[in-house]
Design a protein around this motif. Structure first.
Motif, PDB file in Angstrom:
ATOM      1  N   PHE A 188     -57.366 -59.952  35.980  1.00  0.00           N
ATOM      2  CA  PHE A 188     -55.985 -59.571  35.644  1.00  0.00           C
ATOM      3  C   PHE A 188     -55.164 -59.222  36.887  1.00  0.00           C
ATOM      4  CE2 PHE A 188     -58.616 -58.340  31.956  1.00  0.00           C
ATOM      5  CZ  PHE A 188     -57.977 -59.073  30.980  1.00  0.00           C
ATOM      6  N   LEU A 209     -56.933 -68.054  33.996  1.00  0.00           N
ATOM      7  CA  LEU A 209     -56.481 -67.744  32.638  1.00  0.00           C
ATOM      8  C   LEU A 209     -56.264 -68.995  31.795  1.00  0.00           C
ATOM      9  CD1 LEU A 209     -54.067 -64.778  33.334  1.00  0.00           C
ATOM     10  CD2 LEU A 209     -56.489 -64.745  32.797  1.00  0.00           C
ATOM     11  N   LEU A 366     -48.104 -74.688  22.977  1.00  0.00           N
ATOM     12  CA  LEU A 366     -49.230 -74.183  23.764  1.00  0.00           C
ATOM     13  C   LEU A 366     -49.652 -75.205  24.812  1.00  0.00           C
ATOM     14  CD1 LEU A 366     -51.480 -72.438  21.071  1.00  0.00           C
ATOM     15  CD2 LEU A 366     -50.131 -71.344  22.857  1.00  0.00           C
TER      16      LEU A 366
ATOM     17  N   MET B  18     -56.530 -58.274  25.391  1.00  0.00           N
ATOM     18  CA  MET B  18     -56.593 -58.491  26.836  1.00  0.00           C
ATOM     19  C   MET B  18     -56.233 -57.203  27.575  1.00  0.00           C
ATOM     20  SD  MET B  18     -57.576 -61.431  27.906  1.00  0.00           S
ATOM     21  CE  MET B  18     -57.976 -63.048  27.270  1.00  0.00           C
ATOM     22  N   LEU B  21     -59.256 -54.832  27.574  1.00  0.00           N
ATOM     23  CA  LEU B  21     -60.263 -55.213  28.567  1.00  0.00           C
ATOM     24  C   LEU B  21     -59.771 -54.903  29.974  1.00  0.00           C
ATOM     25  CD1 LEU B  21     -61.558 -58.645  27.225  1.00  0.00           C
ATOM     26  CD2 LEU B  21     -62.564 -56.382  26.976  1.00  0.00           C
ATOM     27  N   CYS B  22     -58.481 -55.136  30.202  1.00  0.00           N
ATOM     28  CA  CYS B  22     -57.896 -54.962  31.529  1.00  0.00           C
ATOM     29  C   CYS B  22     -57.882 -53.483  31.914  1.00  0.00           C
ATOM     30  CB  CYS B  22     -56.496 -55.549  31.514  1.00  0.00           C
ATOM     31  SG  CYS B  22     -55.535 -55.198  32.979  1.00  0.00           S
ATOM     32  N   GLY B  74     -55.773 -71.043  23.017  1.00  0.00           N
ATOM     33  CA  GLY B  74     -54.447 -71.093  23.616  1.00  0.00           C
ATOM     34  C   GLY B  74     -53.770 -69.732  23.591  1.00  0.00           C
ATOM     35  N   MET B  75     -53.916 -69.021  22.469  1.00  0.00           N
ATOM     36  CA  MET B  75     -53.284 -67.705  22.353  1.00  0.00           C
ATOM     37  C   MET B  75     -53.910 -66.702  23.313  1.00  0.00           C
ATOM     38  SD  MET B  75     -50.912 -68.329  20.341  1.00  0.00           S
ATOM     39  CE  MET B  75     -50.098 -66.975  19.563  1.00  0.00           C
ATOM     40  N   SER B  77     -54.950 -67.351  26.305  1.00  0.00           N
ATOM     41  CA  SER B  77     -54.295 -67.585  27.593  1.00  0.00           C
ATOM     42  C   SER B  77     -52.903 -66.982  27.602  1.00  0.00           C
ATOM     43  CB  SER B  77     -54.201 -69.089  27.886  1.00  0.00           C
ATOM     44  OG  SER B  77     -55.471 -69.623  28.130  1.00  0.00           O
ATOM     45  N   VAL B  78     -52.161 -67.185  26.511  1.00  0.00           N
ATOM     46  CA  VAL B  78     -50.794 -66.661  26.444  1.00  0.00           C
ATOM     47  C   VAL B  78     -50.806 -65.139  26.568  1.00  0.00           C
ATOM     48  CG1 VAL B  78     -48.787 -66.375  24.951  1.00  0.00           C
ATOM     49  CG2 VAL B  78     -49.891 -68.604  25.122  1.00  0.00           C
ATOM     50  N   ALA B  80     -53.039 -63.206  27.925  1.00  0.00           N
ATOM     51  CA  ALA B  80     -53.422 -62.785  29.268  1.00  0.00           C
ATOM     52  C   ALA B  80     -52.281 -63.008  30.262  1.00  0.00           C
ATOM     53  CB  ALA B  80     -54.667 -63.552  29.704  1.00  0.00           C
ATOM     54  N   PHE B  81     -51.573 -64.135  30.137  1.00  0.00           N
ATOM     55  CA  PHE B  81     -50.474 -64.427  31.072  1.00  0.00           C
ATOM     56  C   PHE B  81     -49.365 -63.383  30.965  1.00  0.00           C
ATOM     57  CE2 PHE B  81     -51.797 -68.989  31.562  1.00  0.00           C
ATOM     58  CZ  PHE B  81     -51.928 -68.923  32.934  1.00  0.00           C
ATOM     59  N   LEU B  83     -49.592 -60.350  29.971  1.00  0.00           N
ATOM     60  CA  LEU B  83     -50.086 -59.094  30.530  1.00  0.00           C
ATOM     61  C   LEU B  83     -50.056 -59.122  32.063  1.00  0.00           C
ATOM     62  CD1 LEU B  83     -51.508 -56.362  30.120  1.00  0.00           C
ATOM     63  CD2 LEU B  83     -53.671 -57.596  30.219  1.00  0.00           C
ATOM     64  N   VAL B  84     -50.565 -60.215  32.646  1.00  0.00           N
ATOM     65  CA  VAL B  84     -50.665 -60.296  34.108  1.00  0.00           C
ATOM     66  C   VAL B  84     -49.281 -60.298  34.757  1.00  0.00           C
ATOM     67  CG1 VAL B  84     -51.318 -61.854  35.977  1.00  0.00           C
ATOM     68  CG2 VAL B  84     -52.940 -61.351  34.164  1.00  0.00           C
ATOM     69  N   PRO B  88     -48.069 -55.678  36.944  1.00  0.00           N
ATOM     70  CA  PRO B  88     -47.730 -55.170  38.274  1.00  0.00           C
ATOM     71  C   PRO B  88     -46.334 -54.549  38.350  1.00  0.00           C
ATOM     72  CG  PRO B  88     -47.734 -57.561  38.257  1.00  0.00           C
ATOM     73  CD  PRO B  88     -48.283 -57.121  36.946  1.00  0.00           C
TER      74      PRO B  88
END
Lengths: 547, 114
Positions: A188, A209, A366, B18, B21-22, B74-75, B77-78, B80-81, B83-84, B88
């Protein structure tokens, strides 16, 4: 043991893979970026085609209706098509009739002349007269992006080209996994505003990811063209690809032309029989060797998307084969019927996984976003290579190093922003090229390639940082002004689309606007020096003046 | 369950999972909380895995047993993206959003499953 091998062994597997990832990735990344960006756009080839052809009706929501009466007289259309062929192309080796539907209410005719060249035209389903397309916006539409994606408009050679780079992609993915020391620890992690570190973080995050998608899409892309990439088995056992498929799918074998004249059966009656058995409307009728004793007729059932029913296998519309002289039915494949055994089914699933048409709008989005993540992964990788070396040259090429770096930088600009500009320019070409000219779709593609070439010249003539900013600004301008161009050229605009509920055409413009805003932001980030260093410089200057 | 509800539910559960876990990791835990808290981190990890697993449910409901898991991937990945990209810049908001997503998503999931 040779020197190279021992060197790799001393450095360890990870170092050897790092070398492979850097250099193997670098030479492949530009071509792969093209494949990913055009492939992502190709997911929406139908909406793009509809935007480019304003005369086509708005897409209807899938109703799943398989009723035979949809308001179009298909037997009549077949009669009209047959009459047109008998009069204009009696010697053709192949006649094809695309039947009218909500998608396109005209009759589309295709034929192959005795010299084996393909042609097509359209006739009006009510009058049987040729459609006057001179006032219509004839266009290549979204197919352009699909063809760039899998063959670079280069036919079989192009497919081989794309296949070779897809293999390079798999190599880069696996070597990338090996060299990424902390996949889970850094899962992350993204630290923006820290130069090279941020680029590496972005590259890692984008790759990790979306890794399942990237591995899947590369592998299934190769599997789609298995006949071409691994032809040995078929070549060793069959005379032709058709013979292989006829055997695999237990379909009637292709007949050689005999030269003995024989009248064609009544194709409109065959159509009616086929539709009654398939229990759905037909979409296409193909007639092989018309008026020859070897004639055959093939009726394809329409592909019908049933709302709420999603599948990776068995979504075909079915097909019925007839003897073209006697009219006897020689084979029928019902909608959803599977043939060819487990291996063929596995290949079909992989193909469907690649084509993104199995799960409705959400799956398309997606795929679009994951494809763009792949493109961004390639872009950040290419940029990272130069960011690392801009500060301190690694002198890999001796005295030629600065020149090699310059070439890489120009390729980066010309591919990453240049291709993006060319893609939007393709939409501009569609609206600006005069109507009624010959080969208008080809001219649209010419616009695409000329603009792309110009972006390389521009990148080569300008200092790198200026080239980035200028091309990003050009991209932003073309994207943000596209809705205005649409309004001025054909009188349609975003609000009109939204009001009509035409999500496809509205989507094209909204994506263009979003891309424009992102490019503006990118240009500003590059053009404006970082806030912190600027303040630091200021302080240094003040300190200097005071001393 | 309607299509749009399934999409929102799957996205919310994936994002919250996500985030769990993060934030269970020391590095990211410290972006939101000052001190380490082994118990809270363990809880976050378990909740994260659980939420990700539960996100399969709405996908399978709408897309079926074959396509559903593909949509779920797919979801993931979405989630996680998002969140990332958020973490920050606004770590606390990212954590709050995850709490809201889980807090609203779980009851809806239970209601639609029952």
């Amino acid at each position: 043991m040779s020197k190279v091998e021992s060197g790799a062994a001393e450095g360890g597997l990870r170092q050897a893979m790092a070398w492979l990832h850097t250099w193997g990735g670098l030479w492949a990344c530009w071509v792969l970026f093209v494949i990913f960006l055009t492939g992502s756009l190709g997911v929406f080839d139908e909406p793009i085609t509809r935007w480019m052809k304003p005369h086509l009706p708005q897409a209807a929501e899938a109703s799943g209706d398989t009723g035979l009466d949809d308001g179009f007289d298909r037997p009549g259309a077949v009669r009209m098509g047959q009459a047109w062929f008998e009069k204009n192309q009696p010697d053709a080796h192949f006649w094809g009739v695309g039947l009218p539907s909500d998608e396109d209410p005209s009759i589309r005719l295709f034929w192959q002349d005795p010299q084996e060249n393909f042609h097509n035209t359209r006739i009006d389903a009510r009058t049987g007269q040729p459609v006057d397309g001179s006032h219509e916006r004839d266009s290549e539409g979204g197919h352009h992006f699909v063809h760039m994606h899998f063959e670079f408009h280069g036919g079989t050679a192009g497919i081989w080209f794309v296949g070779a780079f897809t293999m390079a992609m798999l190599v880069a993915l696996v070597s990338g996994i090996v060299i990424h020391k902390r996949i889970f620890k850094d899962f992350f992690t993204f630290r923006p505003g820290k130069g090279q570190r941020s680029w590496l973080d972005a590259h890692n995050a984008l790759s990790v990811l979306s890794l399942p998608f990237q591995l899947m899409i590369a592998y299934t892309g190769l599997a789609t063209f298995y006949m071409l990439y691994m032809p040995a088995g078929i070549v060793a056992h069959y005379d032709s690809e058709e013979a292989y498929f006829a055997d695999l799918l237990t379909q009637p074998q292709h007949q050689e032309i005999t030269g003995i004249a024989a009248p064609l059966a009544k194709v409109d009656e065959l159509l009616v029989r086929a539709e009654q058995q398939l229990q759905r409307p037909a979409s296409f009728v193909s007639i092989e060797h018309p008026n020859d004793s070897s004639a055959s007729v093939l009726v394809f059932g329409r592909f019908i998307e049933k709302p709420g029913e999603y599948r990776l296998l068995g979504d075909g519309g079915g097909q019925v084969f007839f003897d073209g002289v006697s009219g006897a039915q020689t084979d029928i494949q019902m909608p959803g019927e599977l043939r060819g055994g487990a291996a063929q089914d596995v290949q079909s699933v992989m193909r469907n996984l690649h084509f993104a048409a199995f799960g409705g709008h959400l799956v398309r989005w997606l795929y679009f976003l994951s494809g763009l993540a792949g493109a961004a992964m390639l872009a950040t990788g290419a940029l990272l290579f130069m960011v690392k070396r801009r500060q301190r040259s690694l002198n890999e090429f001796g005295s030629a190093t600065p020149r090699v770096y310059r070439v890489i930088e120009v390729l980066n600009v010309g591919t990453l922003t240049g291709l993006s500009i060319a893609c939007v320019a393709f939409f501009w070409g569609n609206r600006l090229l005069p109507l009624g000219i010959d080969d208008r779709p080809v001219w649209e593609i010419v616009v695409f390639f000329v603009v792309w070439l110009l972006s390389f010249f521009h990148a080569a003539l300008r200092p790198a940082s200026r080239a980035w900013v200028e091309q990003l600004l050009a991209l932003a301008a073309l994207c943000l002004l596209l809705p205005l161009l649409n309004w001025l050229s054909v009188g349609e605009h975003l609000l009109l689309y939204l009001q009509r509920g035409d999500g496809e055409r509205a989507g094209v413009e909204l994506v263009a606007l979003a891309t424009g805003v992102l490019s503006l932001w990118g240009a500003r980030r590059i053009a404006r020096p970082r806030a912190v260093p600027a303040r630091a410089r200021q302080r240094a200057a003040v300190a200097e003046a005071q001393s | 369950m309607s299509l749009s509800l399934a999409v929102i539910l799957a996205a919310a559960l994936c994002y919250a999972g996500m985030a769990g876990l993060c934030l269970a990791m020391d590095r990211h835990h410290s972006q939101v909380w000052k001190a380490k808290a082994p118990n809270r981190q363990r809880l976050l990890r378990v909740a994260g895995w659980l939420l990700l697993a539960l996100a399969v449910w709405p996908c399978v409901q709408i897309w079926g047993g074959a396509v559903g898991p593909v949509v779920w991937c797919g979801m993931l990945s979405v989630g996680a993206f998002v969140l990332v990209l958020l973490l920050p810049y606004r770590p606390r908001i990212a954590a709050l959003l995850a709490a809201v997503a889980a807090g609203a998503g779980l009851p809806v999931l239970l209601l639609t499953a029952g």
